[in-house]
Write a protein that holds these residues in place. Structure first.
Motif, PDB file in Angstrom:
ATOM      1  N   ARG A  20      -8.434  40.928 -10.078  1.00 18.65           N
ATOM      2  CA  ARG A  20      -7.410  41.462  -9.198  1.00 18.65           C
ATOM      3  C   ARG A  20      -7.201  40.317  -7.994  1.00 18.65           C
ATOM      4  NH1 ARG A  20      -8.858  47.663  -9.351  1.00 18.65           N
ATOM      5  NH2 ARG A  20      -8.521  47.977 -11.612  1.00 18.65           N
ATOM      6  N   HIS A  21      -8.060  39.887  -7.346  1.00 21.53           N
ATOM      7  CA  HIS A  21      -8.019  39.074  -6.182  1.00 21.53           C
ATOM      8  C   HIS A  21      -8.523  37.753  -6.338  1.00 21.53           C
ATOM      9  CE1 HIS A  21      -7.415  43.078  -4.267  1.00 21.53           C
ATOM     10  NE2 HIS A  21      -8.241  43.547  -4.754  1.00 21.53           N
ATOM     11  N   GLU A  22      -9.213  37.225  -7.180  1.00 17.56           N
ATOM     12  CA  GLU A  22      -9.594  35.725  -7.275  1.00 17.56           C
ATOM     13  C   GLU A  22      -8.920  35.340  -8.591  1.00 17.56           C
ATOM     14  OE1 GLU A  22     -13.820  35.627  -7.687  1.00 17.56           O
ATOM     15  OE2 GLU A  22     -14.048  36.494  -5.647  1.00 17.56           O
ATOM     16  N   GLY A  23      -8.204  35.951  -9.212  1.00 14.76           N
ATOM     17  CA  GLY A  23      -7.179  35.291 -10.289  1.00 14.76           C
ATOM     18  C   GLY A  23      -7.979  34.706 -11.542  1.00 14.76           C
ATOM     19  N   ALA A  24      -9.138  35.498 -11.809  1.00 15.03           N
ATOM     20  CA  ALA A  24      -9.729  35.221 -13.019  1.00 15.03           C
ATOM     21  C   ALA A  24      -8.482  35.182 -14.360  1.00 15.03           C
ATOM     22  CB  ALA A  24     -10.972  36.190 -13.425  1.00 15.03           C
ATOM     23  N   LEU A  25      -8.707  34.316 -15.158  1.00 11.19           N
ATOM     24  CA  LEU A  25      -7.725  34.281 -16.190  1.00 11.19           C
ATOM     25  C   LEU A  25      -8.028  34.892 -17.734  1.00 11.19           C
ATOM     26  CD1 LEU A  25      -6.907  30.390 -15.708  1.00 11.19           C
ATOM     27  CD2 LEU A  25      -5.666  32.519 -14.634  1.00 11.19           C
ATOM     28  N   ASP A  26      -9.514  35.034 -17.889  1.00  8.94           N
ATOM     29  CA  ASP A  26      -9.843  35.563 -19.058  1.00  8.94           C
ATOM     30  C   ASP A  26     -11.360  35.779 -18.771  1.00  8.94           C
ATOM     31  OD1 ASP A  26     -11.193  33.231 -19.655  1.00  8.94           O
ATOM     32  OD2 ASP A  26      -9.423  32.395 -20.773  1.00  8.94           O
ATOM     33  N   ALA A  27     -12.058  36.454 -19.901  1.00 10.70           N
ATOM     34  CA  ALA A  27     -13.246  36.706 -19.986  1.00 10.70           C
ATOM     35  C   ALA A  27     -14.309  35.724 -19.617  1.00 10.70           C
ATOM     36  CB  ALA A  27     -13.840  37.618 -20.836  1.00 10.70           C
ATOM     37  N   ASP A  28     -13.929  34.400 -20.263  1.00  6.67           N
ATOM     38  CA  ASP A  28     -14.807  33.257 -20.146  1.00  6.67           C
ATOM     39  C   ASP A  28     -14.720  32.878 -18.820  1.00  6.67           C
ATOM     40  OD1 ASP A  28     -15.612  33.004 -22.579  1.00  6.67           O
ATOM     41  OD2 ASP A  28     -13.943  31.971 -23.594  1.00  6.67           O
ATOM     42  N   ARG A  44     -24.553  36.859 -20.820  1.00 12.52           N
ATOM     43  CA  ARG A  44     -23.117  36.789 -21.301  1.00 12.52           C
ATOM     44  C   ARG A  44     -23.101  38.045 -22.230  1.00 12.52           C
ATOM     45  NH1 ARG A  44     -18.619  34.096 -22.248  1.00 12.52           N
ATOM     46  NH2 ARG A  44     -19.334  32.394 -21.187  1.00 12.52           N
ATOM     47  N   GLU A  45     -23.884  37.901 -23.285  1.00 16.70           N
ATOM     48  CA  GLU A  45     -23.547  38.826 -24.696  1.00 16.70           C
ATOM     49  C   GLU A  45     -23.646  40.475 -24.071  1.00 16.70           C
ATOM     50  OE1 GLU A  45     -26.732  37.877 -27.150  1.00 16.70           O
ATOM     51  OE2 GLU A  45     -25.700  36.245 -27.767  1.00 16.70           O
ATOM     52  N   ARG A  46     -24.495  40.657 -22.923  1.00 18.28           N
ATOM     53  CA  ARG A  46     -24.471  42.067 -22.346  1.00 18.28           C
ATOM     54  C   ARG A  46     -23.502  42.393 -21.475  1.00 18.28           C
ATOM     55  NH1 ARG A  46     -30.270  40.785 -21.628  1.00 18.28           N
ATOM     56  NH2 ARG A  46     -29.769  40.034 -19.559  1.00 18.28           N
ATOM     57  N   ALA A  47     -22.814  41.349 -20.987  1.00 21.44           N
ATOM     58  CA  ALA A  47     -21.657  41.689 -20.033  1.00 21.44           C
ATOM     59  C   ALA A  47     -20.347  41.294 -20.505  1.00 21.44           C
ATOM     60  CB  ALA A  47     -21.867  40.771 -18.781  1.00 21.44           C
ATOM     61  N   LEU A  48     -20.135  40.770 -21.651  1.00 18.58           N
ATOM     62  CA  LEU A  48     -19.020  40.275 -22.428  1.00 18.58           C
ATOM     63  C   LEU A  48     -17.761  41.779 -22.535  1.00 18.58           C
ATOM     64  CD1 LEU A  48     -17.040  38.235 -23.311  1.00 18.58           C
ATOM     65  CD2 LEU A  48     -18.328  38.589 -25.784  1.00 18.58           C
ATOM     66  N   ASP A  49     -18.251  42.747 -23.139  1.00 17.64           N
ATOM     67  CA  ASP A  49     -17.689  43.909 -23.298  1.00 17.64           C
ATOM     68  C   ASP A  49     -16.972  44.565 -22.100  1.00 17.64           C
ATOM     69  OD1 ASP A  49     -17.896  43.929 -26.014  1.00 17.64           O
ATOM     70  OD2 ASP A  49     -19.326  45.276 -26.140  1.00 17.64           O
ATOM     71  N   LEU A  50     -17.670  44.667 -20.967  1.00 17.59           N
ATOM     72  CA  LEU A  50     -17.150  44.699 -19.540  1.00 17.59           C
ATOM     73  C   LEU A  50     -16.446  43.888 -19.052  1.00 17.59           C
ATOM     74  CD1 LEU A  50     -20.284  46.491 -17.902  1.00 17.59           C
ATOM     75  CD2 LEU A  50     -18.345  47.637 -18.655  1.00 17.59           C
ATOM     76  N   ALA A  51     -16.549  42.439 -19.116  1.00 15.82           N
ATOM     77  CA  ALA A  51     -15.547  41.448 -18.778  1.00 15.82           C
ATOM     78  C   ALA A  51     -14.322  41.578 -19.384  1.00 15.82           C
ATOM     79  CB  ALA A  51     -16.334  40.152 -18.960  1.00 15.82           C
ATOM     80  N   GLU A  52     -14.243  41.580 -20.790  1.00 18.54           N
ATOM     81  CA  GLU A  52     -13.122  41.934 -21.297  1.00 18.54           C
ATOM     82  C   GLU A  52     -12.004  43.117 -21.083  1.00 18.54           C
ATOM     83  OE1 GLU A  52     -14.263  41.442 -25.559  1.00 18.54           O
ATOM     84  OE2 GLU A  52     -14.274  39.344 -25.548  1.00 18.54           O
ATOM     85  N   GLY A  53     -13.116  44.092 -20.859  1.00 21.82           N
ATOM     86  CA  GLY A  53     -12.326  45.521 -20.448  1.00 21.82           C
ATOM     87  C   GLY A  53     -11.820  45.369 -18.991  1.00 21.82           C
ATOM     88  N   ALA A  54     -12.267  44.572 -18.269  1.00 23.26           N
ATOM     89  CA  ALA A  54     -11.802  44.393 -16.941  1.00 23.26           C
ATOM     90  C   ALA A  54     -10.224  43.750 -16.861  1.00 23.26           C
ATOM     91  CB  ALA A  54     -12.545  43.298 -16.017  1.00 23.26           C
ATOM     92  N   PHE A  55      -9.822  43.234 -17.848  1.00 25.27           N
ATOM     93  CA  PHE A  55      -8.401  42.858 -18.171  1.00 25.27           C
ATOM     94  C   PHE A  55      -7.539  43.706 -18.887  1.00 25.27           C
ATOM     95  CE2 PHE A  55     -10.940  38.903 -17.722  1.00 25.27           C
ATOM     96  CZ  PHE A  55     -10.293  38.287 -16.852  1.00 25.27           C
ATOM     97  N   GLY A  56      -8.150  44.910 -19.384  1.00 20.37           N
ATOM     98  CA  GLY A  56      -7.335  45.666 -19.937  1.00 20.37           C
ATOM     99  C   GLY A  56      -6.640  46.806 -19.263  1.00 20.37           C
TER     100      GLY A  56
END
Length: 56
Positions: A20-28, A44-56
């Motif tokens: 929201r505030h730093e402009g991350a573009l995607d999960a990577d 990475r594997e443990r955090a990937l689902d939450l990272a992808e969900g942060a864009f949802g």
């Protein structure tokens, strides 16, 4: 506000802040550049689902 642990001492709230505030573009971008969690494969594997969900 979102204390769910992601890894390396970071929470879901930290991921949401980066989106929201730093402009991350995607999960990577979020995992590799903003938090550095993505630099270790197991982290990475443990955090990937939450990272992808942060864009949802």
């Amino acid at each position: 506000a979102r204390p769910e642990p992601v890894g390396l001492g970071l929470t879901l709230g930290d991921l949401l802040w980066s989106v929201r505030h730093e402009g991350a573009l995607d999960a990577d971008d979020l995992l590799d550049r903003r938090t550095r969690i993505g630099l270790v494969t197991a982290d990475r594997e443990r955090a990937l689902d939450l990272a992808e969900g942060a864009f949802g």
